[in-house]
Motif scaffolding. Structure first.
Motif, PDB file in Angstrom:
ATOM      1  N   GLN A  75       0.811  -1.216   0.000  1.00  0.00           N
ATOM      2  CA  GLN A  75       0.000   0.000   0.000  1.00  0.00           C
ATOM      3  C   GLN A  75       0.853   1.279   0.000  1.00  0.00           C
ATOM      4  O   GLN A  75       0.586   2.180  -0.785  1.00  0.00           O
ATOM      5  CB  GLN A  75      -0.985   0.049   1.181  1.00  0.00           C
ATOM      6  CG  GLN A  75      -1.973   1.193   0.985  1.00  0.00           C
ATOM      7  CD  GLN A  75      -3.174   1.129   1.920  1.00  0.00           C
ATOM      8  OE1 GLN A  75      -3.604   0.044   2.273  1.00  0.00           O
ATOM      9  NE2 GLN A  75      -3.693   2.263   2.298  1.00  0.00           N
ATOM     10  N   CYS A  76       1.879   1.367   0.859  1.00  0.00           N
ATOM     11  CA  CYS A  76       2.711   2.581   0.864  1.00  0.00           C
ATOM     12  C   CYS A  76       3.344   2.797  -0.510  1.00  0.00           C
ATOM     13  O   CYS A  76       3.459   3.927  -0.974  1.00  0.00           O
ATOM     14  CB  CYS A  76       3.829   2.468   1.896  1.00  0.00           C
ATOM     15  SG  CYS A  76       3.255   2.252   3.576  1.00  0.00           S
ATOM     16  N   CYS A 128       1.070   4.635  -2.595  1.00  0.00           N
ATOM     17  CA  CYS A 128       0.330   5.711  -1.933  1.00  0.00           C
ATOM     18  C   CYS A 128       0.844   7.078  -2.385  1.00  0.00           C
ATOM     19  O   CYS A 128       2.048   7.332  -2.381  1.00  0.00           O
ATOM     20  CB  CYS A 128       0.485   5.556  -0.425  1.00  0.00           C
ATOM     21  SG  CYS A 128      -0.263   6.866   0.521  1.00  0.00           S
ATOM     22  N   PHE A 160       0.755   9.723  -0.853  1.00  0.00           N
ATOM     23  CA  PHE A 160       1.303  10.486   0.277  1.00  0.00           C
ATOM     24  C   PHE A 160       2.694   9.988   0.691  1.00  0.00           C
ATOM     25  O   PHE A 160       3.279  10.505   1.638  1.00  0.00           O
ATOM     26  CB  PHE A 160       0.383  10.362   1.501  1.00  0.00           C
ATOM     27  CG  PHE A 160      -1.053  10.703   1.242  1.00  0.00           C
ATOM     28  CD1 PHE A 160      -1.412  11.906   0.663  1.00  0.00           C
ATOM     29  CD2 PHE A 160      -2.070   9.820   1.598  1.00  0.00           C
ATOM     30  CE1 PHE A 160      -2.756  12.221   0.436  1.00  0.00           C
ATOM     31  CE2 PHE A 160      -3.407  10.124   1.374  1.00  0.00           C
ATOM     32  CZ  PHE A 160      -3.742  11.331   0.792  1.00  0.00           C
ATOM     33  N   GLU A 161       3.174   8.966   0.021  1.00  0.00           N
ATOM     34  CA  GLU A 161       4.357   8.244   0.513  1.00  0.00           C
ATOM     35  C   GLU A 161       5.556   9.143   0.765  1.00  0.00           C
ATOM     36  O   GLU A 161       6.262   8.998   1.752  1.00  0.00           O
ATOM     37  CB  GLU A 161       4.716   7.122  -0.478  1.00  0.00           C
ATOM     38  CG  GLU A 161       5.797   6.184   0.023  1.00  0.00           C
ATOM     39  CD  GLU A 161       7.205   6.557  -0.434  1.00  0.00           C
ATOM     40  OE1 GLU A 161       8.162   6.203   0.270  1.00  0.00           O
ATOM     41  OE2 GLU A 161       7.352   7.210  -1.487  1.00  0.00           O
ATOM     42  N   CYS A 208       5.354  10.777   4.102  1.00  0.00           N
ATOM     43  CA  CYS A 208       5.020   9.925   5.232  1.00  0.00           C
ATOM     44  C   CYS A 208       6.292   9.314   5.821  1.00  0.00           C
ATOM     45  O   CYS A 208       7.398   9.776   5.562  1.00  0.00           O
ATOM     46  CB  CYS A 208       4.048   8.849   4.756  1.00  0.00           C
ATOM     47  SG  CYS A 208       3.122   8.085   6.082  1.00  0.00           S
ATOM     48  N   LYS A 241      -1.654  -1.545   6.665  1.00  0.00           N
ATOM     49  CA  LYS A 241      -1.905  -0.110   6.715  1.00  0.00           C
ATOM     50  C   LYS A 241      -3.385   0.259   6.907  1.00  0.00           C
ATOM     51  O   LYS A 241      -3.676   1.209   7.632  1.00  0.00           O
ATOM     52  CB  LYS A 241      -1.312   0.586   5.482  1.00  0.00           C
ATOM     53  CG  LYS A 241       0.225   0.482   5.431  1.00  0.00           C
ATOM     54  CD  LYS A 241       0.848   1.038   6.697  1.00  0.00           C
ATOM     55  CE  LYS A 241       2.347   1.183   6.703  1.00  0.00           C
ATOM     56  NZ  LYS A 241       3.184   0.017   6.721  1.00  0.00           N
ATOM     57  N   PHE A 279      -1.189   4.494  12.831  1.00  0.00           N
ATOM     58  CA  PHE A 279      -0.147   5.380  12.296  1.00  0.00           C
ATOM     59  C   PHE A 279      -0.552   5.878  10.905  1.00  0.00           C
ATOM     60  O   PHE A 279      -0.509   7.081  10.607  1.00  0.00           O
ATOM     61  CB  PHE A 279       1.173   4.594  12.232  1.00  0.00           C
ATOM     62  CG  PHE A 279       2.292   5.323  11.530  1.00  0.00           C
ATOM     63  CD1 PHE A 279       3.067   6.232  12.221  1.00  0.00           C
ATOM     64  CD2 PHE A 279       2.569   5.085  10.187  1.00  0.00           C
ATOM     65  CE1 PHE A 279       4.099   6.898  11.575  1.00  0.00           C
ATOM     66  CE2 PHE A 279       3.592   5.748   9.537  1.00  0.00           C
ATOM     67  CZ  PHE A 279       4.365   6.657  10.238  1.00  0.00           C
ATOM     68  N   CYS A 280      -0.978   4.940  10.054  1.00  0.00           N
ATOM     69  CA  CYS A 280      -1.389   5.289   8.689  1.00  0.00           C
ATOM     70  C   CYS A 280      -2.661   6.138   8.720  1.00  0.00           C
ATOM     71  O   CYS A 280      -2.748   7.161   8.037  1.00  0.00           O
ATOM     72  CB  CYS A 280      -1.599   4.006   7.885  1.00  0.00           C
ATOM     73  SG  CYS A 280      -2.223   4.277   6.224  1.00  0.00           S
ATOM     74  N   MET A 291      -2.768   9.843   7.138  1.00  0.00           N
ATOM     75  CA  MET A 291      -3.664  10.128   6.008  1.00  0.00           C
ATOM     76  C   MET A 291      -4.623  11.260   6.366  1.00  0.00           C
ATOM     77  O   MET A 291      -4.879  12.148   5.548  1.00  0.00           O
ATOM     78  CB  MET A 291      -4.474   8.887   5.658  1.00  0.00           C
ATOM     79  CG  MET A 291      -3.712   7.948   4.772  1.00  0.00           C
ATOM     80  SD  MET A 291      -4.864   7.041   3.739  1.00  0.00           S
ATOM     81  CE  MET A 291      -3.767   5.837   3.033  1.00  0.00           C
ATOM     82  N   PHE A 318      -2.697  14.548   6.276  1.00  0.00           N
ATOM     83  CA  PHE A 318      -2.386  14.964   4.895  1.00  0.00           C
ATOM     84  C   PHE A 318      -3.637  15.504   4.214  1.00  0.00           C
ATOM     85  O   PHE A 318      -3.606  16.530   3.548  1.00  0.00           O
ATOM     86  CB  PHE A 318      -1.848  13.786   4.063  1.00  0.00           C
ATOM     87  CG  PHE A 318      -0.581  13.154   4.604  1.00  0.00           C
ATOM     88  CD1 PHE A 318       0.362  13.911   5.286  1.00  0.00           C
ATOM     89  CD2 PHE A 318      -0.334  11.787   4.439  1.00  0.00           C
ATOM     90  CE1 PHE A 318       1.526  13.325   5.780  1.00  0.00           C
ATOM     91  CE2 PHE A 318       0.825  11.204   4.931  1.00  0.00           C
ATOM     92  CZ  PHE A 318       1.750  11.975   5.606  1.00  0.00           C
TER      93      PHE A 318
HETATM   94  S1  SF4 Z   1      -0.296   7.247   4.482  1.00  0.00           S
HETATM   95 FE1  SF4 Z   1       1.778   6.599   4.931  1.00  0.00          FE
HETATM   96  S2  SF4 Z   1       1.604   4.674   6.077  1.00  0.00           S
HETATM   97 FE2  SF4 Z   1      -0.365   5.055   5.027  1.00  0.00          FE
HETATM   98  S3  SF4 Z   1      -0.198   3.940   3.077  1.00  0.00           S
HETATM   99 FE3  SF4 Z   1       0.425   6.082   2.703  1.00  0.00          FE
HETATM  100  S4  SF4 Z   1       2.673   6.004   2.948  1.00  0.00           S
HETATM  101 FE4  SF4 Z   1       1.872   4.137   3.898  1.00  0.00          FE
END
Ligand code: SF4
Lengths: 105, 481
Positions: free
Chosen positions: B417-418, B421, B423-424, B427, B445, B450-451, B455, B458
Motif C-alpha cells: 500500500q505505501c 500511496c 502520500f508516501e 510519510c 496499513k 499510524f497510517c 492520512m 495529509f
Molecule cells: S499514508 Fe503513509 S503509512 Fe499510510 S499507506 Fe500512505 S505512505 Fe503508507
C-alpha cells in the motif's frame, strides 16, 4: 488474503482475467482489508473474486469502492510498468556522483 | 566532473514520468510526482493525463512543470527529479544526529501514560553510571553527523544531574578537536529545577523541553505527584528559565489523553497564555493504543483525528485574527509537502528514523533504536535492543540485524500500500509501532493507527491549502520555517 475462508461469500465479482491479474485485485483488496477479505480463483478467462465482509452492514459501499479501486489499480500497474525504466534512471542519477552515463531512456 | 546529459533537439511524443494518485470524495484527484510535489486534477483532467491525450495547453504546462509527464528524450525533468530526490535523502549520509540518554528511571511523578517503567526516587540502582555515560558519548561521536544533539530524559533527568553534567562536559571536551555542532536538551517536568541547574544550563548552553498538557486541572489530572502541583511547578520552572536564560530556551510538549478530548481550544489558549506559540497536538503514545488498550486514558485514533481537526481549525482562526500559533506536526508535514527539505523528524522518514536518526542509551548500558524500542524491552520484547555499550561498538550496533532488518522491511518505497500511496513521500515508516501492534515491522496499513493518523493529517492540510487562501499563505510560511 486467500487462505481458507469460512462459509459462503458475501459477494462474488467476476472479472476478465487478462485485464485484471490476480496481483492487481489483491492490491486493491489490501486497501480494504479492514472491511473485507477476498478469495481469488482463476476459471479459464475469468477471475472469480469471492468477497467476505468483516462487517456485513458496510458491504454495499465496500463492494462499490473495491470495484473502483480495482480499476485504479489497473491504471497504477500500467503507470508503474510504463515508467519503471525512468524511475530507475532518476534513482541512478540521484545516487551516482558521476551523473548519467548515457542519454535518457 | 559531472557528466551532463545530451539534449536531444526534436522533442519526442509525450510520456508519463512516475506518479501516484489518490481520489478525493469531491471528485478531484491528487497526483504526486516522484519527489512528492503535488497537483489536484479534475476527473476529466486526470483521464486526459492517464491516456496522454492532453489538449489543454495550460494543463500540459502544469503537468510538465510538476514532472508528471515529459517529452520523450527530454533530460531536464530527469535531472531535476534526481537532484530533488538526492537532496531529500542527504540526511541518510550523515546519520545519527540525535542521541538520547536515559540518565535515570527515577521520577517523582506517576503519570498514567508514561512510557517509562518509572522507579521511586530512592532507587538509585536505576541511575546511569559514569562509565556507561562516557561509553555512550564515545559511541555518539562515532556517528558521522556534523550535528549531534544530546537529549537527557528519564524518569526525571534532574534527579541525576551528576551524569547530565558529565555527559555535557565530556561531549564538549571531545568536541574541541572535532568541531561539530552540539546541542543539549534536558526533557524535564521542571518540578526540581533549582539555581544550580540554571547555572549549569547557562554555562553550557543547555535547552529545556517540558511537558504541558494544557490547563491546570487537565495537566494535574494527567500528571499526579505528591502535592498535586505539577502544573504550578512546571509553569514556575518555565518562568524561571525564561527570566534567567531567555524566552527561547524552553519549549513545551503536550500529550493528548482521553481527558483532553473536547478541550483542544482550552489547551491552545493555555499555551498562548503561557507564551508558547508552538503546539504539538500529539496523540498519546501509540503504545497507549497498542499495549494498554484497557487503560483509562485510551481512546481510538478517530477521536484524536477529530481533536486534531478542531484544533487546527482554531489555530487557523487565531492566525487569521493576528495571533501567531503553529501546530508543530503539521509544520513538519508541510515542509515535506511544499518544499524539498527533509526536516528529519524520526516519525516522518523512510527508511525509518530508528537508529539512522536517533539512538537511545539506557541507564544500564543497553542501546535501543528508539524510545519506544526501549519501552517494548521493558515489557519483555527485545526486538529493538541493538546491543550493549559494554560490548558493542557504533559499527556493530548500526549494522546488526536488529536494526537493518526492520529498516529494510518497513521501507515505504516497497511496503504494501505505501508503495502505491500518493502520500508516501511525505510519510514515514514506523517499524517499532507496527511491530508492537501487529507483530511485524510493516503492519497492515488499512488497520494501522499510524497510517490512519497520517492520512487524516495529509488530507486535512491539503483541503485547507486548496480551499482557503489564508491557510495557503500560512502553510507556506510554516513550511519555510
Ligand atoms: S499514508 Fe503513509 S503509512 Fe499510510 S499507506 Fe500512505 S505512505 Fe503508507
Amino acid at each position: 488474503m486467500s487462505d481458507s475462508m469460512p462459509g459462503r461469500p458475501d459477494a462474488v465479482l467476476t472479472l476478465d482475467a487478462a485485464a485484471h491479474p490476480a496481483d492487481i485485485v489483491q492490491r486493491a483488496a489490501y486497501r480494504f482489508s479492514d472491511v473485507l477479505t477476498v478469495e481469488l480463483d482463476r476459471n479459464g478467462d475469468t477471475l472469480v473474486c469471492r468477497v467476505y465482509a468483516r462487517d456485513p452492514q458496510r458491504l454495499g459501499s465496500a463492494i462499490h469502492d473495491l470495484r473502483a479501486e480495482i480499476v485504479d489499480q489497473v491504471l497504477r500497474a500500467r503507470i508503474r510498468d510504463e515508467t519503471q525504466d525512468l524511475r530507475n534512471l532518476v534513482l541512478s542519477v540521484a545516487f551516482s556522483r558521476t551523473g548519467l552515463a548515457g542519454p535518457a531512456a | 566532473m559531472r557528466q551532463r546529459l545530451t539534449l536531444e533537439t526534436a522533442p519526442g511524443p509525450l510520456e508519463h514520468l512516475p506518479f501516484r494518485f489518490e481520489r478525493w470524495t469531491d471528485g478531484r484527484v491528487l497526483v504526486t510526482n516522484m519527489v512528492g510535489e503535488h497537483v489536484f486534477l479534475s476527473e476529466a483532467e486526470f483521464s486526459a493525463l492517464a491516456d496522454l491525450r492532453i489538449a489543454d495547453p495550460a494543463l500540459l504546462r502544469t503537468l510538465r512543470a510538476k514532472h508528471v509527464v515529459r517529452q520523450r528524450g527530454e533530460t531536464l525533468p530527469v535531472e531535476l527529479l534526481a537532484l530533488k530526490y538526492r537532496t531529500q535523502h542527504h540526511r541518510l549520509a550523515d546519520f545519527t544526529g540525535l542521541h538520547m540518554f536515559v540518565v535515570t528511571l527515577r521520577c517523582e511523578h506517576s503519570c498514567g501514560y508514561c512510557q517509562v517503567s518509572r522507579r521511586t526516587v530512592a532507587r538509585t540502582e536505576f541511575d546511569m553510571s559514569a562509565e556507561t555515560a562516557v561509553a555512550a558519548v564515545e559511541t555518539a561521536f562515532r556517528s558521522p553527523s556534523p550535528h549531534l544533539k544530546f537529549e537527557f530524559q528519564g524518569g526525571e533527568p534532574l534527579l541525576n544531574m551528576e551524569i547530565v553534567r558529565l555527559v555535557t562536559q565530556e561531549a564538549q571536551r571531545r568536541n574541541r578537536d572535532e568541531g561539530r555542532q552540539l546541542a543539549f536538551v534536558i526533557a524535564s517536568n521542571l518540578a526540581l529545577l533549582d539555581d544550580e541547574v540554571l547555572d549549569f544550563a547557562d554555562e553550557h548552553d543547555v535547552y529545556f523541553s517540558t511537558s504541558l498538557d494544557g490547563p491546570q486541572d487537565l495537566h494535574n489530572g494527567n500528571r499526579p505527584r505528591p502535592g498535586r502541583d505539577s502544573w504550578e511547578r512546571t509553569i514556575a520552572g518555565v518562568t524561571r528559565i525564561r527570566k534567567r536564560l531567555g524566552h527561547h530556551r524552553v519549549s513545551a510538549l503536550m500529550t493528548t489523553t482521553a481527558a483532553s478530548l473536547g478541550k483542544v481550544r482550552d489547551i491552545i489558549d493555555c499555551y498562548l497564555e503561557q507564551g508558547f506559540h508552538d503546539i504539538f497536538l500529539r496523540p498519546v503514545s501509540p503504545y497507549g493504543f497498542a499495549l494498554r488498550p484497557r487503560q483509562r486514558r485510551a481512546y481510538d485514533m478517530a477521536a484524536w483525528i477529530d481533536f486534531y481537526r478542531e484544533g487546527m481549525d482554531y489555530i487557523l482562526e487565531l492566525n487569521a485574527r493576528g495571533t501567531p500559533v503553529v501546530e508543530t506536526y503539521s509544520a513538519l508535514v508541510l515542509k515535506k509537502m511544499l518544499t524539498n527539505a527533509n526536516p528529519g523528524y524520526v516519525d516522518l522518514t523512510s527508511p525509518a528514523g530508528i537508529g539512522i536518526a536517533a539512538l537511545l542509551y539506557n541507564y544500564d548500558g543497553a542501546v535501543y533504536a528508539s524510545d519506544e524500542g526501549r519501552m517494548l524491552a521493558e515489557n519483555g520484547d527485545m526486538t529493538f535492543r541493538l546491543g550493549d555499550l559494554a560490548e558493542d561498538s557504533y559499527d556493530t550496533l548500526m549494522t546488526g540485524a536488529a536494526l537493518l532488518d526492520p529498516l529494510e522491511e518497513s521501507y515505504t518505497g516497497s511496503a504494501p500500500q505505501c508503495s502505491d500511496c500518493a502520500f508516501e513521500r511525505w510519510c514515514g515508516a514506523d517499524p517499532v509501532f507496527h511491530h508492537a501492534t501487529t507483530g511485524d515491522p510493516v503492519g497492515r496499513k488499512p488497520e494501522s493507527a499510524f497510517c490512519n493518523r497520517n492520512m487524516a493529517v495529509f488530507r486535512y492540510l491539503l483541503d485547507r491549502y486548496t480551499a482557503d487562501p489564508h491557510a495557503r499563505e500560512l502553510f507556506h510560511a510554516w513550511a519555510a520555517r
